[in-house]
Design an enzyme around this catalytic site. Structure first.
Site, PDB file in Angstrom:
ATOM      1  N   HIS A   1       0.844  -1.197   0.000  1.00 26.45           N
ATOM      2  CA  HIS A   1       0.000   0.000   0.000  1.00 26.45           C
ATOM      3  C   HIS A   1       0.882   1.252   0.000  1.00 26.45           C
ATOM      4  O   HIS A   1       0.770   2.104   0.893  1.00 26.45           O
ATOM      5  CB  HIS A   1      -0.922   0.006   1.213  1.00 26.45           C
TER       6      HIS A   1
ATOM      7  N   ARG B   1       7.305  -5.966   3.260  1.00 32.21           N
ATOM      8  CA  ARG B   1       5.997  -6.496   2.868  1.00 32.21           C
ATOM      9  C   ARG B   1       5.875  -6.466   1.354  1.00 32.21           C
ATOM     10  O   ARG B   1       5.710  -5.403   0.752  1.00 32.21           O
ATOM     11  CB  ARG B   1       4.853  -5.708   3.508  1.00 32.21           C
TER      12      ARG B   1
ATOM     13  N   ASP C   1      16.720 -11.948  -2.276  1.00 27.70           N
ATOM     14  CA  ASP C   1      18.051 -11.745  -2.872  1.00 27.70           C
ATOM     15  C   ASP C   1      18.629 -10.373  -2.522  1.00 27.70           C
ATOM     16  O   ASP C   1      19.844 -10.201  -2.453  1.00 27.70           O
ATOM     17  CB  ASP C   1      17.991 -11.903  -4.391  1.00 27.70           C
TER      18      ASP C   1
ATOM     19  N   GLU D   1      -6.412 -11.282   7.641  1.00 25.43           N
ATOM     20  CA  GLU D   1      -7.125 -10.014   7.581  1.00 25.43           C
ATOM     21  C   GLU D   1      -8.512 -10.100   6.944  1.00 25.43           C
ATOM     22  O   GLU D   1      -9.036  -9.093   6.471  1.00 25.43           O
ATOM     23  CB  GLU D   1      -6.274  -8.979   6.846  1.00 25.43           C
TER      24      GLU D   1
ATOM     25  N   ASP E   1      -8.367  -4.215   6.881  1.00 30.64           N
ATOM     26  CA  ASP E   1      -8.994  -5.168   5.959  1.00 30.64           C
ATOM     27  C   ASP E   1      -9.980  -6.067   6.683  1.00 30.64           C
ATOM     28  O   ASP E   1     -11.025  -6.435   6.134  1.00 30.64           O
ATOM     29  CB  ASP E   1      -7.929  -5.997   5.249  1.00 30.64           C
TER      30      ASP E   1
END
Length: 255
Positions: free
Chosen positions: A48, A74, A88, A152, A178
């Site tokens: 977000h 995230r 990575d 969520e 959410d």
């Protein structure tokens, strides 16, 4: 050179409370500044926010100057391609959104692990391996990866025990916004039904011995969650703090 210990994961296993902050403002400067503010963990959010996957590399490099803070990344989705790239870059802890079932949890575990335990692609010259300087990185990387999954929705809550007990899941993060929408109360995470669902989820996770986490800007509620048992608890968002501080400043100079 040895693979660095994941301090965040070690603290979770020890049951130590870790206070966190959300980073949604892209670039290198804000993550670097936030890392020096004394929080235990800072989430680099690509779900977000306008932060793209490639921006995560610079953010991680900037935050590395502050060894006491643990970066948590995230990804936008539970996607093995996104996950592979972020790992990575050197991220050791991932927070994956919108996990709905034990099967999705197992897919997430496979995505963060090298074979034969998973499907993470192998590459030699990455920041994760310190460009080849870590001895036996591929053989030891799985030991220091920390996987957090977001629960969520109503469906996810109903499956929380099966999700949380998947081998390889290190913690469950409850997403109030959410969840509120899923329960029919969009924009109102303080609704009694939502609060009861969150408190019930924390209690369930505590009974299972699985670490739980949350983000809330409601200080009283977040302290309540800590009392109930959350051990990775985020208490602010950089953009929200910026806007509230600027508005407060302007208000002090209003007629």
């Amino acid at each position: 050179m040895k693979n660095p210990e994941n301090r965040f994961r070690a603290a979770l296993k020890a049951g130590r409370q870790q206070i966190g902050l959300w980073n949604t403002i892209g670039g290198n400067t804000v993550p670097e500044a936030l890392a020096g503010c004394g929080f235990d963990w800072v989430v680099i959010d690509t779900e977000h926010s306008a932060v793209e996957v490639v921006d995560v590399l610079g953010a991680l490099q900037s935050m590395a100057a502050w060894p006491w803070v643990s970066p948590v990344v995230r990804p936008a989705f539970n996607d093995p391609v996104l996950i592979k790239r972020i790992l990575d870059f050197g991220a050791q802890t991932l927070l994956l959104p919108y996990i709905q079932s034990a099967d999705e949890a197992r897919a997430a575990v496979r995505a963060v692990r090298y074979p034969p335990a998973g499907i993470r692609g192998v590459a030699g010259m990455t920041r994760a391996s310190r460009y080849g300087a870590i001895d036996g990185y591929t053989a030891t990387a799985n030991d220091e990866i920390c996987l957090l999954l977001q629960v969520e929705t109503r469906a996810a809550l109903e499956a929380i025990e099966s999700i949380a007990t998947v081998e390889g899941v290190d913690g469950i993060f409850i997403g109030p916004a959410d969840l509120a929408a899923s329960l029919g109360h969009p924009g109102n995470p303080g609704h009694p039904e939502v609060v009861a669902a969150i408190e019930g989820a924390i209690a369930t996770l505590k009974s299972l011995g699985v670490p739980s986490g949350i983000l809330s800007l409601d200080e009283a509620f977040v302290r309540r969650c800590m009392e109930l048992g959350t051990t990775f608890t985020a208490v602010g968002v950089d953009l929200a703090l910026l806007v509230s501080g600027v508005r407060a400043l302007r208000a002090r100079f209003s007629a």
